[in-house]
Design an enzyme around this catalytic site. Structure first.
Site, short mmCIF file in Angstrom:
data_model
loop_
_atom_site.label_atom_id
_atom_site.label_comp_id
_atom_site.label_asym_id
_atom_site.label_seq_id
_atom_site.Cartn_x
_atom_site.Cartn_y
_atom_site.Cartn_z
CE LYS A 14 -2.39 -1.08 3.96
NZ LYS A 14 -1.92 -2.34 4.34
NE ARG A 89 -4.95 -1.48 9.57
CZ ARG A 89 -3.77 -0.77 9.31
NH1 ARG A 89 -3.74 0.52 8.88
NH2 ARG A 89 -2.62 -1.36 9.02
NE ARG A 128 7.09 -2.82 6.75
CZ ARG A 128 5.91 -2.70 6.61
NH1 ARG A 128 5.31 -2.11 5.50
NH2 ARG A 128 4.98 -2.81 7.59
NE ARG A 134 5.62 -0.55 10.60
CZ ARG A 134 4.60 -0.66 9.85
NH1 ARG A 134 4.69 0.25 8.59
NH2 ARG A 134 3.34 -1.14 10.08
NE ARG A 145 1.44 -5.27 11.07
CZ ARG A 145 2.51 -4.88 10.65
NH1 ARG A 145 3.78 -5.55 10.99
NH2 ARG A 145 2.47 -4.04 9.51
P1 AMP Z 1 0.20 0.53 9.08
O1 AMP Z 1 1.46 1.28 9.14
O2 AMP Z 1 -0.98 1.08 8.07
O3 AMP Z 1 0.59 -0.84 8.80
O4 AMP Z 1 -0.34 0.58 10.63
C1 AMP Z 1 0.48 0.21 11.75
C2 AMP Z 1 -0.62 -0.19 12.79
O5 AMP Z 1 -1.13 1.28 13.26
C3 AMP Z 1 -1.80 -0.93 12.59
O6 AMP Z 1 -1.26 -2.37 12.79
C4 AMP Z 1 -2.63 -0.48 13.75
O7 AMP Z 1 -2.06 -0.79 15.22
C5 AMP Z 1 -2.42 0.83 13.62
N1 AMP Z 1 -3.25 1.59 12.77
C6 AMP Z 1 -2.95 2.21 11.48
N2 AMP Z 1 -4.23 2.69 10.70
C7 AMP Z 1 -5.09 2.27 11.59
C8 AMP Z 1 -6.42 2.25 11.52
N3 AMP Z 1 -7.27 2.80 10.31
N4 AMP Z 1 -7.42 1.74 12.39
C9 AMP Z 1 -6.97 1.17 13.64
N5 AMP Z 1 -5.50 0.96 14.01
C10 AMP Z 1 -4.74 1.50 12.76
#
Ligand code: AMP
Length: 193
Positions: A14, A89, A128, A134, A145
């Site tokens: 993404k 999400r 990654r 991270r 996840r």
């Molecule tokens: P990402 O960078 O999009 O993979 O997001 C990393 C983490 O941030 C996710 O595993 C969630 O814990 C939190 N997070 C990011 N976006 C959301 C969302 N829209 N709703 C809930 N948690 C989120």
């Protein structure tokens, strides 16, 4: 406005594809994950709350993330369009996004759903993790996840199919090949929205 939801499991590409879409179409980028990581780095109250969820591989509660998104969206008022990366999400988040955009006289134009199989996702995220630093790119958190993705996020495909906005893209191949499919779809919508 051209509003694109870029959708897929963690590791589906993404973020990578968002960068190319932004360059090509001049959109603004909202990544809720990036917003949360910036809050964690800044040591804010919000960052502290978010960190607990992120390190466990769980979702931050809907109410919290919807409020954050509304604020970020208001900072992009004069935008040509926005790419939503990592949001929505959950179904309540998708409903909230629709409401927020409708109130601003716009809507989601298309949802691009990147399909990548599970083994490939795990390999990509572990790779990654070697560089990203991270806290959630380790095997245990990756597995949570992916579970969360399947139970809470994947059902959004149905939601966008019903809305007539869903567009599936094979997320395996070269970055340019995958982008080619996305670009074609977005261009067709600009001609014929
Ligand atoms: P990402 O960078 O999009 O993979 O997001 C990393 C983490 O941030 C996710 O595993 C969630 O814990 C939190 N997070 C990011 N976006 C959301 C969302 N829209 N709703 C809930 N948690 C989120």
């Amino acid at each position: 406005m051209l509003n694109v939801v870029i959708f897929g499991a963690p590791g589906s590409g993404k973020g990578t594809q968002s960068e190319l879409i932004i360059k090509e179409f001049g959109l603004d980028h909202i990544s809720t994950g990036d917003v949360l990581r910036a809050e964690i780095k800044a040591g804010s109250e919000l960052g502290k709350i978010a960190n607990d969820y992120i390190t466990k591989g769980q979702l931050v509660p809907d109410e919290l993330i919807i409020n954050i998104l509304a604020k970020v969206l208001d900072s992009k008022k004069d935008s040509k369009g926005v790419i939503f990366d990592g949001f929505p999400r959950t179904i309540p988040q998708a409903e909230a996004l629709k409401k927020m955009l409708n109130e601003r006289g716009t809507d989601v134009t298309v949802m691009i759903n990147l399909h990548v199989d599970e083994d490939e996702l795990i390999n990509r995220l572990l790779e990654r993790g070697k560089k990203s630093g991270r806290s959630d790119d380790n095997l245990e958190t990756i597995k949570s996840r992916l579970d969360v993705y399947h139970s809470q996020t994947a059902p959004l495909a149905e939601y966008y199919i019903k809305e007539g906005k869903h567009h599936a893209v094979k997320g395996v191949g070269t970055i340019e090949e995958i982008f080619g499919f996305i670009k074609e779809k977005i261009e067709s919508l600009r001609v014929n929205p």
